[in-house]
Design a protein around this motif. Structure first.
Motif: not given
Length: 185
Positions: A30, A34, A38
């Motif tokens: 990811n 990202r 998150y």
């Protein structure tokens, strides 16, 4: 929270050697951007919870199983995302890096930890707990994980150091660190 339970929350347990036991492969795939998003998302989701300790790592992160550059980048992004949410009620951080370490041992993130978790799968509680206890700046230390009941020679044979009575590891945790011992089985 209403029952006074403290939750040690791994938003992304990395897993032993970064393999398929945890999420390290997915975290790296990811990428940092990202992972920071998150981290911010999950911290925002639980921003009103006062009973969380944000846990980093998970059976990896200190020698001999340290992070490579890509793994360090995504773990850093996750940590930055978790810390980016203003006004969140849970602000404590700890970690379970590789066995034989304390949360502050990790070279890149150790100074970000506010609770010094001790991890020793073979049960060498006292030396590691003492290191955590005398760490400067002072922060509460606790024995995070050690040998489990029935995983020694008398049980599954998984951990040769987990000989009975395993409660001795619990007592050593209570007597060697200020914060006690977290028990799992």
């Amino acid at each position: 929270e209403s029952r006074g339970i403290l939750v040690f929350f791994f938003p992304a347990y990395v897993g032993y050697l970064g393999g398929d036991q945890g999420w390290m492969q997915e975290i790296v795939a990811n990428g940092p951007s990202r992972m920071q998003s998150y981290g911010a998302w999950i911290a925002n989701r639980y921003r009103n919870q006062r009973n969380l300790v944000w846990m980093m790592g998970g059976d990896m992160g200190t020698p001999p199983n340290g992070f490579n550059a890509a793994q360090t980048a995504v773990e850093n992004a996750l940590l930055n995302g978790l810390k980016s949410v203003a006004g969140k009620q849970s602000t404590l951080f700890s970690a379970e890096w590789d066995s034989g370490s304390i949360a502050t041992d990790q070279v890149d993130f150790g100074d970000e930890m506010t609770l010094n978790g001790v991890y020793s799968h073979p049960g060498y509680v006292n030396p590691h707990a003492r290191r955590a206890y005398i760490y400067t700046p002072i922060e509460p230390s606790f024995y995070l994980e050690g040998p489990y009941d029935q995983e020694g020679p008398d049980g599954t044979g998984w951990n040769s150091e987990a000989t009975q009575p395993v409660r001795r590891f619990q007592w050593w945790g209570w007597l060697s660190s200020i914060g006690g011992y977290v028990l799992g089985n």
